[in-house]
Design a protein around this motif. Structure first.
Motif, PDB file in Angstrom:
ATOM      1  N   SER A   1       0.830  -1.218   0.000  1.00  0.00           N
ATOM      2  CA  SER A   1       0.000   0.000   0.000  1.00  0.00           C
ATOM      3  C   SER A   1       0.859   1.260   0.000  1.00  0.00           C
ATOM      4  O   SER A   1       0.430   2.309  -0.468  1.00  0.00           O
ATOM      5  N   THR A   2       2.095   1.166   0.505  1.00  0.00           N
ATOM      6  CA  THR A   2       2.972   2.350   0.487  1.00  0.00           C
ATOM      7  C   THR A   2       3.361   2.677  -0.960  1.00  0.00           C
ATOM      8  O   THR A   2       3.310   3.831  -1.381  1.00  0.00           O
ATOM      9  N   LEU A   3       3.712   1.632  -1.709  1.00  0.00           N
ATOM     10  CA  LEU A   3       4.056   1.864  -3.116  1.00  0.00           C
ATOM     11  C   LEU A   3       2.827   2.324  -3.892  1.00  0.00           C
ATOM     12  O   LEU A   3       2.920   3.153  -4.797  1.00  0.00           O
TER      13      LEU A   3
ATOM     14  N   ALA B   1       5.002   8.960   0.150  1.00  0.00           N
ATOM     15  CA  ALA B   1       6.223   8.261  -0.246  1.00  0.00           C
ATOM     16  C   ALA B   1       7.223   8.133   0.888  1.00  0.00           C
ATOM     17  O   ALA B   1       7.549   9.122   1.538  1.00  0.00           O
ATOM     18  N   GLY B   2       7.722   6.924   1.085  1.00  0.00           N
ATOM     19  CA  GLY B   2       8.775   6.714   2.069  1.00  0.00           C
ATOM     20  C   GLY B   2      10.117   6.861   1.406  1.00  0.00           C
ATOM     21  O   GLY B   2      10.920   5.927   1.407  1.00  0.00           O
ATOM     22  N   GLU B   3      10.367   8.040   0.829  1.00  0.00           N
ATOM     23  CA  GLU B   3      11.682   8.223   0.192  1.00  0.00           C
ATOM     24  C   GLU B   3      12.130   9.675   0.290  1.00  0.00           C
ATOM     25  O   GLU B   3      11.304  10.593   0.220  1.00  0.00           O
TER      26      GLU B   3
ATOM     27  N   GLY C   1      16.838  -3.206   0.222  1.00  0.00           N
ATOM     28  CA  GLY C   1      16.630  -3.843   1.518  1.00  0.00           C
ATOM     29  C   GLY C   1      15.477  -4.834   1.474  1.00  0.00           C
ATOM     30  O   GLY C   1      15.493  -5.860   2.163  1.00  0.00           O
ATOM     31  N   LYS C   2      14.501  -4.554   0.641  1.00  0.00           N
ATOM     32  CA  LYS C   2      13.324  -5.424   0.549  1.00  0.00           C
ATOM     33  C   LYS C   2      13.716  -6.802   0.027  1.00  0.00           C
ATOM     34  O   LYS C   2      13.266  -7.829   0.540  1.00  0.00           O
ATOM     35  N   HIS C   3      14.570  -6.828  -0.977  1.00  0.00           N
ATOM     36  CA  HIS C   3      15.040  -8.095  -1.540  1.00  0.00           C
ATOM     37  C   HIS C   3      15.902  -8.844  -0.525  1.00  0.00           C
ATOM     38  O   HIS C   3      15.787 -10.066  -0.379  1.00  0.00           O
TER      39      HIS C   3
ATOM     40  N   TYR D   1       3.847  -2.084  12.053  1.00  0.00           N
ATOM     41  CA  TYR D   1       5.056  -2.516  11.356  1.00  0.00           C
ATOM     42  C   TYR D   1       5.014  -2.083   9.902  1.00  0.00           C
ATOM     43  O   TYR D   1       3.969  -1.707   9.372  1.00  0.00           O
ATOM     44  N   TRP D   2       6.160  -2.182   9.245  1.00  0.00           N
ATOM     45  CA  TRP D   2       6.238  -1.888   7.809  1.00  0.00           C
ATOM     46  C   TRP D   2       5.461  -2.963   7.043  1.00  0.00           C
ATOM     47  O   TRP D   2       5.574  -4.151   7.352  1.00  0.00           O
ATOM     48  N   VAL D   3       4.706  -2.537   6.033  1.00  0.00           N
ATOM     49  CA  VAL D   3       3.730  -3.402   5.365  1.00  0.00           C
ATOM     50  C   VAL D   3       4.296  -4.691   4.766  1.00  0.00           C
ATOM     51  O   VAL D   3       3.562  -5.681   4.645  1.00  0.00           O
TER      52      VAL D   3
ATOM     53  N   SER E   1      11.940   3.166  13.391  1.00  0.00           N
ATOM     54  CA  SER E   1      10.869   2.368  12.811  1.00  0.00           C
ATOM     55  C   SER E   1      10.054   3.073  11.735  1.00  0.00           C
ATOM     56  O   SER E   1       9.736   4.250  11.840  1.00  0.00           O
ATOM     57  N   ASN E   2       9.700   2.314  10.729  1.00  0.00           N
ATOM     58  CA  ASN E   2       8.670   2.652   9.771  1.00  0.00           C
ATOM     59  C   ASN E   2       7.467   1.798  10.148  1.00  0.00           C
ATOM     60  O   ASN E   2       7.615   0.582  10.233  1.00  0.00           O
ATOM     61  N   PRO E   3       6.304   2.302  10.436  1.00  0.00           N
ATOM     62  CA  PRO E   3       5.809   3.660  10.179  1.00  0.00           C
ATOM     63  C   PRO E   3       5.830   4.582  11.395  1.00  0.00           C
ATOM     64  O   PRO E   3       5.345   5.704  11.308  1.00  0.00           O
TER      65      PRO E   3
ATOM     66  N   VAL F   1      -2.912   7.115  10.452  1.00  0.00           N
ATOM     67  CA  VAL F   1      -2.436   7.278   9.070  1.00  0.00           C
ATOM     68  C   VAL F   1      -0.942   7.579   9.159  1.00  0.00           C
ATOM     69  O   VAL F   1      -0.474   8.100  10.173  1.00  0.00           O
ATOM     70  N   ARG F   2      -0.217   7.238   8.092  1.00  0.00           N
ATOM     71  CA  ARG F   2       1.213   7.550   8.084  1.00  0.00           C
ATOM     72  C   ARG F   2       1.483   8.737   7.165  1.00  0.00           C
ATOM     73  O   ARG F   2       0.972   8.784   6.045  1.00  0.00           O
ATOM     74  N   ALA F   3       2.267   9.683   7.696  1.00  0.00           N
ATOM     75  CA  ALA F   3       2.676  10.826   6.875  1.00  0.00           C
ATOM     76  C   ALA F   3       4.198  10.888   6.876  1.00  0.00           C
ATOM     77  O   ALA F   3       4.839  10.836   7.935  1.00  0.00           O
TER      78      ALA F   3
HETATM   79  N1  GLU Z   1       9.602   1.668   2.503  1.00  0.00           N
HETATM   80  C1  GLU Z   1       9.039   2.831   1.894  1.00  0.00           C
HETATM   81  C2  GLU Z   1       7.671   3.093   2.466  1.00  0.00           C
HETATM   82  O1  GLU Z   1       7.304   2.467   3.407  1.00  0.00           O
HETATM   83  C3  GLU Z   1       9.001   2.706   0.383  1.00  0.00           C
HETATM   84  C4  GLU Z   1       7.898   1.891  -0.181  1.00  0.00           C
HETATM   85  C5  GLU Z   1       8.042   0.454   0.226  1.00  0.00           C
HETATM   86  O2  GLU Z   1       8.989  -0.176  -0.212  1.00  0.00           O
HETATM   87  O3  GLU Z   1       7.213   0.028   1.023  1.00  0.00           O
HETATM   88  O4  GLU Z   1       6.971   3.946   1.994  1.00  0.00           O
END
Ligand code: GLU
Ligand code: PMP
Length: 405
Positions: free
Chosen positions: A20-22, A43-45, A105-107, A129-131, A179-181, A379-381
Protein backbone atom coordinates in the motif's frame (compact mmCIF):
# COMPACT_ATOMS: atom_id res chain seq x y z
CA UNK A 1 -12.21 -22.77 -31.34
CA UNK A 2 -11.03 -23.95 -27.95
CA UNK A 3 -12.38 -21.91 -25.05
CA UNK A 4 -9.67 -19.72 -23.50
CA UNK A 5 -9.55 -20.15 -19.74
CA UNK A 6 -8.43 -17.36 -17.45
CA UNK A 7 -5.06 -18.09 -15.87
CA UNK A 8 -5.47 -19.50 -12.39
CA UNK A 9 -3.13 -17.66 -10.07
CA UNK A 10 -1.16 -19.48 -7.41
CA UNK A 11 -2.64 -19.45 -3.92
CA UNK A 12 0.36 -17.52 -2.57
CA UNK A 13 -0.41 -14.44 -4.64
CA UNK A 14 -4.14 -14.72 -4.12
CA UNK A 15 -3.67 -14.25 -0.38
CA UNK A 16 -0.92 -11.63 -0.63
CA UNK A 17 -1.71 -7.91 -0.30
CA UNK A 18 0.14 -5.62 -2.71
CA UNK A 19 2.24 -2.90 -1.06
CA UNK A 20 0.00 0.00 0.00
CA UNK A 21 2.97 2.35 0.49
CA UNK A 22 4.06 1.86 -3.12
CA UNK A 23 0.41 2.17 -4.25
CA UNK A 24 -0.05 5.59 -2.61
CA UNK A 25 3.32 6.78 -3.97
CA UNK A 26 2.34 5.70 -7.50
CA UNK A 27 -1.13 7.28 -7.19
CA UNK A 28 0.36 10.67 -6.21
CA UNK A 29 2.84 10.50 -9.13
CA UNK A 30 -0.03 9.68 -11.53
CA UNK A 31 -2.30 12.47 -10.22
CA UNK A 32 0.56 14.99 -10.40
CA UNK A 33 1.35 13.94 -14.00
CA UNK A 34 -2.33 14.46 -14.83
CA UNK A 35 -2.12 18.04 -13.59
CA UNK A 36 -3.67 17.65 -10.10
CA UNK A 37 -2.01 19.64 -7.31
CA UNK A 38 -1.51 16.95 -4.68
CA UNK A 39 0.61 17.31 -1.56
CA UNK A 40 2.13 13.89 -1.06
CA UNK A 41 3.03 12.63 2.41
CA UNK A 42 2.80 9.04 1.15
CA UNK A 43 6.22 8.26 -0.25
CA UNK A 44 8.78 6.71 2.07
CA UNK A 45 11.68 8.22 0.19
CA UNK A 46 13.98 11.23 0.56
CA UNK A 47 13.06 14.15 -1.72
CA UNK A 48 16.77 14.97 -2.10
CA UNK A 49 18.84 13.96 -5.12
CA UNK A 50 21.58 11.34 -4.76
CA UNK A 51 24.93 13.05 -3.90
CA UNK A 52 26.90 13.89 -7.05
CA UNK A 53 30.05 11.91 -6.23
CA UNK A 54 27.93 8.73 -6.04
CA UNK A 55 26.39 9.41 -9.44
CA UNK A 56 29.85 10.16 -10.87
CA UNK A 57 31.02 6.68 -9.84
CA UNK A 58 28.40 5.15 -12.14
CA UNK A 59 29.26 7.42 -15.08
CA UNK A 60 32.87 6.39 -14.71
CA UNK A 61 31.96 2.70 -14.41
CA UNK A 62 29.89 2.89 -17.57
CA UNK A 63 32.62 4.65 -19.50
CA UNK A 64 35.00 1.86 -18.42
CA UNK A 65 32.55 -0.72 -19.76
CA UNK A 66 31.58 -2.34 -16.44
CA UNK A 67 28.45 -3.76 -17.98
CA UNK A 68 28.85 -7.52 -17.58
CA UNK A 69 27.86 -10.13 -15.01
CA UNK A 70 29.62 -9.88 -11.68
CA UNK A 71 29.82 -12.37 -8.78
CA UNK A 72 26.34 -12.95 -7.29
CA UNK A 73 27.26 -11.65 -3.80
CA UNK A 74 28.89 -8.46 -5.11
CA UNK A 75 32.30 -7.28 -6.35
CA UNK A 76 35.20 -7.71 -3.90
CA UNK A 77 35.51 -3.91 -3.55
CA UNK A 78 31.82 -3.43 -2.77
CA UNK A 79 31.73 -6.34 -0.31
CA UNK A 80 34.78 -4.90 1.45
CA UNK A 81 33.18 -1.45 1.64
CA UNK A 82 30.01 -2.90 3.17
CA UNK A 83 31.97 -5.05 5.65
CA UNK A 84 34.06 -2.06 6.76
CA UNK A 85 30.97 0.15 7.06
CA UNK A 86 29.15 -2.40 9.21
CA UNK A 87 32.09 -3.43 11.44
CA UNK A 88 31.86 -0.53 13.93
CA UNK A 89 28.07 -0.85 14.01
CA UNK A 90 28.15 -4.54 14.86
CA UNK A 91 31.29 -4.24 16.99
CA UNK A 92 33.17 -7.10 15.31
CA UNK A 93 35.42 -7.94 12.39
CA UNK A 94 33.58 -8.82 9.20
CA UNK A 95 34.80 -10.33 5.94
CA UNK A 96 33.27 -10.63 2.48
CA UNK A 97 31.84 -14.00 3.53
CA UNK A 98 29.54 -12.11 5.94
CA UNK A 99 27.98 -9.89 3.26
CA UNK A 100 25.43 -10.25 0.48
CA UNK A 101 24.41 -7.31 -1.72
CA UNK A 102 20.89 -7.52 -3.16
CA UNK A 103 18.29 -5.43 -5.03
CA UNK A 104 17.29 -3.15 -2.14
CA UNK A 105 16.63 -3.84 1.52
CA UNK A 106 13.32 -5.42 0.55
CA UNK A 107 15.04 -8.10 -1.54
CA UNK A 108 17.59 -8.73 1.22
CA UNK A 109 14.78 -9.34 3.70
CA UNK A 110 12.87 -11.62 1.36
CA UNK A 111 15.93 -13.77 0.69
CA UNK A 112 16.49 -14.13 4.43
CA UNK A 113 12.87 -15.18 4.97
CA UNK A 114 13.19 -17.67 2.12
CA UNK A 115 16.42 -19.10 3.50
CA UNK A 116 15.21 -19.49 7.09
CA UNK A 117 11.44 -19.69 7.43
CA UNK A 118 9.27 -22.73 6.76
CA UNK A 119 5.54 -23.40 6.83
CA UNK A 120 4.36 -23.56 10.43
CA UNK A 121 7.08 -21.27 11.77
CA UNK A 122 6.02 -18.20 13.69
CA UNK A 123 7.37 -14.75 12.88
CA UNK A 124 6.99 -12.20 15.69
CA UNK A 125 6.44 -8.67 14.46
CA UNK A 126 6.05 -5.73 16.84
CA UNK A 127 3.09 -3.71 15.52
CA UNK A 128 2.55 -1.26 13.92
CA UNK A 129 5.06 -2.52 11.36
CA UNK A 130 6.24 -1.89 7.81
CA UNK A 131 3.73 -3.40 5.37
CA UNK A 132 6.07 -5.87 3.65
CA UNK A 133 7.18 -7.87 6.73
CA UNK A 134 4.00 -9.92 7.21
CA UNK A 135 3.51 -10.46 3.50
CA UNK A 136 7.05 -11.78 3.06
CA UNK A 137 6.66 -14.00 6.13
CA UNK A 138 3.38 -15.42 4.83
CA UNK A 139 4.88 -16.04 1.39
CA UNK A 140 7.14 -18.51 3.21
CA UNK A 141 4.16 -20.15 4.88
CA UNK A 142 4.80 -18.62 8.31
CA UNK A 143 2.22 -17.56 10.85
CA UNK A 144 2.54 -13.91 11.80
CA UNK A 145 2.40 -13.13 15.52
CA UNK A 146 1.74 -9.44 16.12
CA UNK A 147 2.88 -7.82 19.36
CA UNK A 148 1.12 -4.48 19.66
CA UNK A 149 2.95 -1.35 20.76
CA UNK A 150 0.94 1.64 21.89
CA UNK A 151 1.02 5.28 20.88
CA UNK A 152 1.44 6.14 24.59
CA UNK A 153 4.72 4.18 24.69
CA UNK A 154 6.10 5.43 21.33
CA UNK A 155 4.88 2.08 19.90
CA UNK A 156 7.61 0.14 21.70
CA UNK A 157 6.97 -3.37 22.97
CA UNK A 158 8.02 -4.49 26.45
CA UNK A 159 10.14 -7.54 27.45
CA UNK A 160 7.04 -9.00 29.15
CA UNK A 161 5.02 -8.76 25.93
CA UNK A 162 7.84 -10.36 23.96
CA UNK A 163 8.24 -13.22 26.46
CA UNK A 164 4.51 -13.98 26.19
CA UNK A 165 4.60 -14.04 22.38
CA UNK A 166 7.40 -16.63 22.17
CA UNK A 167 6.49 -20.29 21.62
CA UNK A 168 8.57 -23.34 20.60
CA UNK A 169 7.58 -22.53 16.99
CA UNK A 170 8.89 -18.95 17.10
CA UNK A 171 11.57 -18.62 14.43
CA UNK A 172 12.11 -14.93 13.74
CA UNK A 173 11.61 -11.67 15.65
CA UNK A 174 11.78 -8.45 13.64
CA UNK A 175 13.37 -5.39 15.22
CA UNK A 176 13.09 -2.20 13.19
CA UNK A 177 14.51 0.74 15.12
CA UNK A 178 14.23 3.55 13.99
CA UNK A 179 10.87 2.37 12.81
CA UNK A 180 8.67 2.65 9.77
CA UNK A 181 5.81 3.66 10.18
CA UNK A 182 6.15 4.86 13.78
CA UNK A 183 9.10 7.25 13.45
CA UNK A 184 10.30 6.26 16.91
CA UNK A 185 13.15 4.13 18.22
CA UNK A 186 14.17 2.02 21.20
CA UNK A 187 16.79 3.28 23.64
CA UNK A 188 19.89 1.08 24.10
CA UNK A 189 18.56 0.05 27.54
CA UNK A 190 15.18 -0.96 26.10
CA UNK A 191 16.89 -3.03 23.41
CA UNK A 192 19.10 -4.71 26.03
CA UNK A 193 16.01 -5.70 27.99
CA UNK A 194 14.49 -7.27 24.86
CA UNK A 195 17.82 -8.98 24.09
CA UNK A 196 17.79 -10.64 27.52
CA UNK A 197 14.50 -12.28 26.58
CA UNK A 198 15.81 -13.38 23.18
CA UNK A 199 18.94 -14.87 24.77
CA UNK A 200 16.70 -17.17 26.86
CA UNK A 201 15.16 -18.62 23.66
CA UNK A 202 17.91 -20.10 21.49
CA UNK A 203 15.55 -21.02 18.62
CA UNK A 204 14.77 -17.37 17.93
CA UNK A 205 16.58 -15.45 15.17
CA UNK A 206 16.39 -11.66 15.04
CA UNK A 207 16.02 -9.74 11.80
CA UNK A 208 17.53 -6.36 12.65
CA UNK A 209 16.25 -3.96 10.02
CA UNK A 210 18.67 -1.07 10.46
CA UNK A 211 17.88 0.79 7.26
CA UNK A 212 16.97 4.04 9.06
CA UNK A 213 20.09 4.00 11.30
CA UNK A 214 21.47 7.30 9.92
CA UNK A 215 18.18 9.14 10.45
CA UNK A 216 18.14 9.65 14.20
CA UNK A 217 16.99 12.89 15.89
CA UNK A 218 16.56 12.39 19.61
CA UNK A 219 18.90 12.06 22.56
CA UNK A 220 19.23 8.27 22.21
CA UNK A 221 21.94 6.90 19.91
CA UNK A 222 21.28 4.19 17.33
CA UNK A 223 22.49 0.77 18.47
CA UNK A 224 22.56 -2.26 16.20
CA UNK A 225 20.93 -5.35 17.75
CA UNK A 226 23.79 -7.82 17.46
CA UNK A 227 26.23 -5.44 19.18
CA UNK A 228 24.22 -5.77 22.41
CA UNK A 229 25.73 -9.11 23.44
CA UNK A 230 28.57 -11.30 22.09
CA UNK A 231 26.21 -14.27 21.65
CA UNK A 232 23.75 -12.41 19.44
CA UNK A 233 25.68 -12.14 16.16
CA UNK A 234 25.26 -15.79 15.23
CA UNK A 235 21.49 -15.47 15.75
CA UNK A 236 21.03 -12.11 14.03
CA UNK A 237 20.54 -11.12 10.42
CA UNK A 238 21.29 -7.42 9.95
CA UNK A 239 19.82 -5.48 7.04
CA UNK A 240 20.90 -2.13 5.71
CA UNK A 241 20.68 -0.31 2.40
CA UNK A 242 21.63 2.86 0.58
CA UNK A 243 17.99 3.82 -0.12
CA UNK A 244 17.22 6.15 2.78
CA UNK A 245 20.62 7.32 4.11
CA UNK A 246 22.00 8.30 0.71
CA UNK A 247 18.76 9.26 -1.09
CA UNK A 248 19.09 6.26 -3.41
CA UNK A 249 15.67 4.58 -3.30
CA UNK A 250 15.53 3.99 -7.06
CA UNK A 251 19.01 2.47 -7.26
CA UNK A 252 17.96 -0.70 -5.45
CA UNK A 253 20.93 -1.47 -3.25
CA UNK A 254 20.45 -3.43 -0.05
CA UNK A 255 22.76 -5.58 1.99
CA UNK A 256 22.64 -8.36 4.53
CA UNK A 257 25.27 -9.08 7.15
CA UNK A 258 25.19 -12.45 8.89
CA UNK A 259 26.98 -15.76 9.50
CA UNK A 260 28.62 -17.14 6.30
CA UNK A 261 26.33 -20.18 6.35
CA UNK A 262 23.23 -18.02 5.91
CA UNK A 263 24.91 -15.65 3.44
CA UNK A 264 25.83 -18.65 1.31
CA UNK A 265 22.26 -19.95 1.34
CA UNK A 266 20.81 -16.53 0.47
CA UNK A 267 23.38 -16.07 -2.32
CA UNK A 268 22.34 -19.48 -3.68
CA UNK A 269 18.75 -18.26 -3.89
CA UNK A 270 19.79 -14.94 -5.39
CA UNK A 271 21.92 -16.75 -7.98
CA UNK A 272 18.84 -18.61 -9.19
CA UNK A 273 16.55 -15.58 -9.05
CA UNK A 274 18.23 -12.31 -9.99
CA UNK A 275 22.04 -12.87 -10.09
CA UNK A 276 24.23 -9.86 -9.20
CA UNK A 277 22.67 -6.41 -8.87
CA UNK A 278 23.24 -3.93 -11.74
CA UNK A 279 26.98 -4.27 -12.33
CA UNK A 280 27.90 -0.60 -12.81
CA UNK A 281 26.24 0.27 -9.48
CA UNK A 282 28.91 -1.54 -7.42
CA UNK A 283 31.44 1.34 -7.65
CA UNK A 284 28.68 3.67 -6.42
CA UNK A 285 28.34 1.55 -3.28
CA UNK A 286 32.03 2.07 -2.59
CA UNK A 287 31.68 5.81 -3.32
CA UNK A 288 28.66 6.12 -1.00
CA UNK A 289 30.05 4.16 1.96
CA UNK A 290 33.66 5.31 1.85
CA UNK A 291 33.29 8.82 0.35
CA UNK A 292 32.37 12.13 2.01
CA UNK A 293 29.42 11.85 4.40
CA UNK A 294 28.61 15.53 4.79
CA UNK A 295 25.51 15.41 2.55
CA UNK A 296 24.07 12.54 4.60
CA UNK A 297 24.39 14.71 7.69
CA UNK A 298 22.83 17.71 5.91
CA UNK A 299 19.85 15.59 4.86
CA UNK A 300 19.52 14.27 8.42
CA UNK A 301 19.43 17.81 9.80
CA UNK A 302 16.72 18.79 7.30
CA UNK A 303 14.63 15.73 8.21
CA UNK A 304 15.06 16.52 11.90
CA UNK A 305 13.75 20.06 11.47
CA UNK A 306 10.92 18.94 9.15
CA UNK A 307 9.89 16.21 11.56
CA UNK A 308 9.60 18.70 14.40
CA UNK A 309 7.49 20.96 12.19
CA UNK A 310 5.17 18.16 11.10
CA UNK A 311 4.82 16.87 14.65
CA UNK A 312 3.94 20.36 15.94
CA UNK A 313 1.33 20.92 13.23
CA UNK A 314 -0.27 17.47 13.61
CA UNK A 315 -0.39 17.82 17.39
CA UNK A 316 -2.25 21.14 17.04
CA UNK A 317 -5.16 19.46 15.21
CA UNK A 318 -7.98 18.62 17.62
CA UNK A 319 -8.46 14.90 18.19
CA UNK A 320 -5.07 13.91 16.74
CA UNK A 321 -2.51 12.08 18.87
CA UNK A 322 1.01 12.03 17.46
CA UNK A 323 4.34 10.73 18.82
CA UNK A 324 7.38 12.93 18.47
CA UNK A 325 9.58 11.52 15.71
CA UNK A 326 12.99 10.38 16.94
CA UNK A 327 14.04 8.45 13.84
CA UNK A 328 13.25 7.62 10.18
CA UNK A 329 11.02 10.20 8.45
CA UNK A 330 7.49 9.32 9.42
CA UNK A 331 4.81 10.29 11.87
CA UNK A 332 1.94 7.91 12.55
CA UNK A 333 -0.82 9.99 14.14
CA UNK A 334 -3.93 8.43 15.69
CA UNK A 335 -6.88 10.04 13.89
CA UNK A 336 -9.58 7.69 15.21
CA UNK A 337 -11.29 10.47 17.18
CA UNK A 338 -12.73 11.49 13.79
CA UNK A 339 -14.17 8.09 12.94
CA UNK A 340 -17.96 8.16 12.76
CA UNK A 341 -17.99 11.72 11.38
CA UNK A 342 -19.26 12.74 7.94
CA UNK A 343 -17.10 14.33 5.23
CA UNK A 344 -18.13 17.30 2.99
CA UNK A 345 -19.66 14.86 0.46
CA UNK A 346 -21.82 13.26 3.15
CA UNK A 347 -19.73 10.09 3.43
CA UNK A 348 -19.32 8.60 6.90
CA UNK A 349 -15.66 7.99 7.77
CA UNK A 350 -15.44 4.64 9.54
CA UNK A 351 -11.81 3.67 8.97
CA UNK A 352 -8.34 5.09 8.34
CA UNK A 353 -8.75 4.07 4.68
CA UNK A 354 -11.98 6.16 4.51
CA UNK A 355 -10.17 9.07 6.16
CA UNK A 356 -7.20 8.91 3.76
CA UNK A 357 -9.42 8.57 0.69
CA UNK A 358 -11.64 11.49 1.70
CA UNK A 359 -8.59 13.62 2.62
CA UNK A 360 -7.16 13.04 -0.84
CA UNK A 361 -10.35 13.84 -2.69
CA UNK A 362 -11.42 16.87 -0.59
CA UNK A 363 -8.06 18.38 0.41
CA UNK A 364 -5.65 16.86 -2.16
CA UNK A 365 -3.35 15.63 0.60
CA UNK A 366 -2.03 12.05 0.41
CA UNK A 367 -1.23 9.93 3.47
CA UNK A 368 -1.04 6.14 3.79
CA UNK A 369 -3.91 4.60 5.80
CA UNK A 370 -2.75 2.59 8.80
CA UNK A 371 -4.59 -0.69 8.21
CA UNK A 372 -1.75 -2.50 6.39
CA UNK A 373 0.73 -1.35 9.05
CA UNK A 374 -1.51 -2.94 11.72
CA UNK A 375 -2.40 0.53 12.95
CA UNK A 376 -6.06 0.85 11.92
CA UNK A 377 -6.58 4.01 14.00
CA UNK A 378 -3.69 5.80 12.31
CA UNK A 379 -2.44 7.28 9.07
CA UNK A 380 1.21 7.55 8.08
CA UNK A 381 2.68 10.83 6.88
CA UNK A 382 6.23 11.11 5.58
CA UNK A 383 8.12 14.31 6.27
CA UNK A 384 10.66 13.66 3.53
CA UNK A 385 9.28 16.69 1.72
CA UNK A 386 9.71 20.47 1.80
CA UNK A 387 8.73 22.75 4.70
CA UNK A 388 6.37 24.49 2.34
CA UNK A 389 4.58 21.22 1.51
CA UNK A 390 4.41 20.34 5.21
CA UNK A 391 2.94 23.74 6.11
CA UNK A 392 0.44 23.82 3.25
CA UNK A 393 -0.49 20.15 3.57
CA UNK A 394 -1.09 20.34 7.32
CA UNK A 395 -3.13 23.53 6.88
CA UNK A 396 -5.33 21.74 4.35
CA UNK A 397 -5.55 18.71 6.64
CA UNK A 398 -6.56 20.89 9.59
CA UNK A 399 -9.26 22.56 7.47
CA UNK A 400 -10.49 19.16 6.27
CA UNK A 401 -10.80 17.94 9.86
CA UNK A 402 -12.67 21.12 10.81
CA UNK A 403 -15.23 20.41 8.11
CA UNK A 404 -16.02 16.91 9.41
CA UNK A 405 -19.40 16.76 11.12
N1 GLU B 1 9.60 1.67 2.50
C1 GLU B 1 9.04 2.83 1.89
C2 GLU B 1 7.67 3.09 2.47
O1 GLU B 1 7.30 2.47 3.41
C3 GLU B 1 9.00 2.71 0.38
C4 GLU B 1 7.90 1.89 -0.18
C5 GLU B 1 8.04 0.45 0.23
O2 GLU B 1 8.99 -0.18 -0.21
O3 GLU B 1 7.21 0.03 1.02
O4 GLU B 1 6.97 3.95 1.99
N1 PMP C 1 12.68 -1.89 5.68
C1 PMP C 1 11.91 -0.83 5.98
C2 PMP C 1 11.52 -0.63 7.40
C3 PMP C 1 11.46 0.05 4.98
O1 PMP C 1 10.73 1.12 5.30
C4 PMP C 1 11.83 -0.21 3.64
C5 PMP C 1 11.24 0.67 2.57
N2 PMP C 1 12.10 1.35 1.88
C6 PMP C 1 12.67 -1.29 3.37
C7 PMP C 1 13.06 -2.14 4.40
C8 PMP C 1 13.16 -1.62 2.00
O2 PMP C 1 14.05 -0.68 1.52
P1 PMP C 1 14.54 -0.70 0.01
O3 PMP C 1 13.89 0.47 -0.64
O4 PMP C 1 16.02 -0.58 0.06
O5 PMP C 1 14.10 -1.98 -0.60
Amino acid sequence: MAQLHAMKLAQRVQVMKPSSTLAVTALVKKMTAEGHKVIGFGAGEPDFDTPQHIKDAVTEALSKGLTKYEPVNGTPAALKAVAQYMEPRLGRNLGPENVLISCGGKHSLYLAFMALVEPGDEVIIPAPYWVSYPEQARLCGATVVEVPGSVDNDFKITPEQLEKAITPRSKVLIINSPSNPNGTMYSPAELKALAEVVLRHPQLIVFADDIYERLVYGAEPFVSWSSLHPDLFERTVTFNCLSKSYAMTGWRVGFTVAEPKLIKAMAGLQGQMTSNITSFVYPAIVAALTGPQDEVEKMRQSFDQRGQLMHRLFSAIPGVKCCKPTGAFYVFPDISAHFGKTDPAGKKLETAADFAESLLSHAQVAVVPGEDFAGPNHVRASFATSNQNIEQGLEKLARFVEQLR
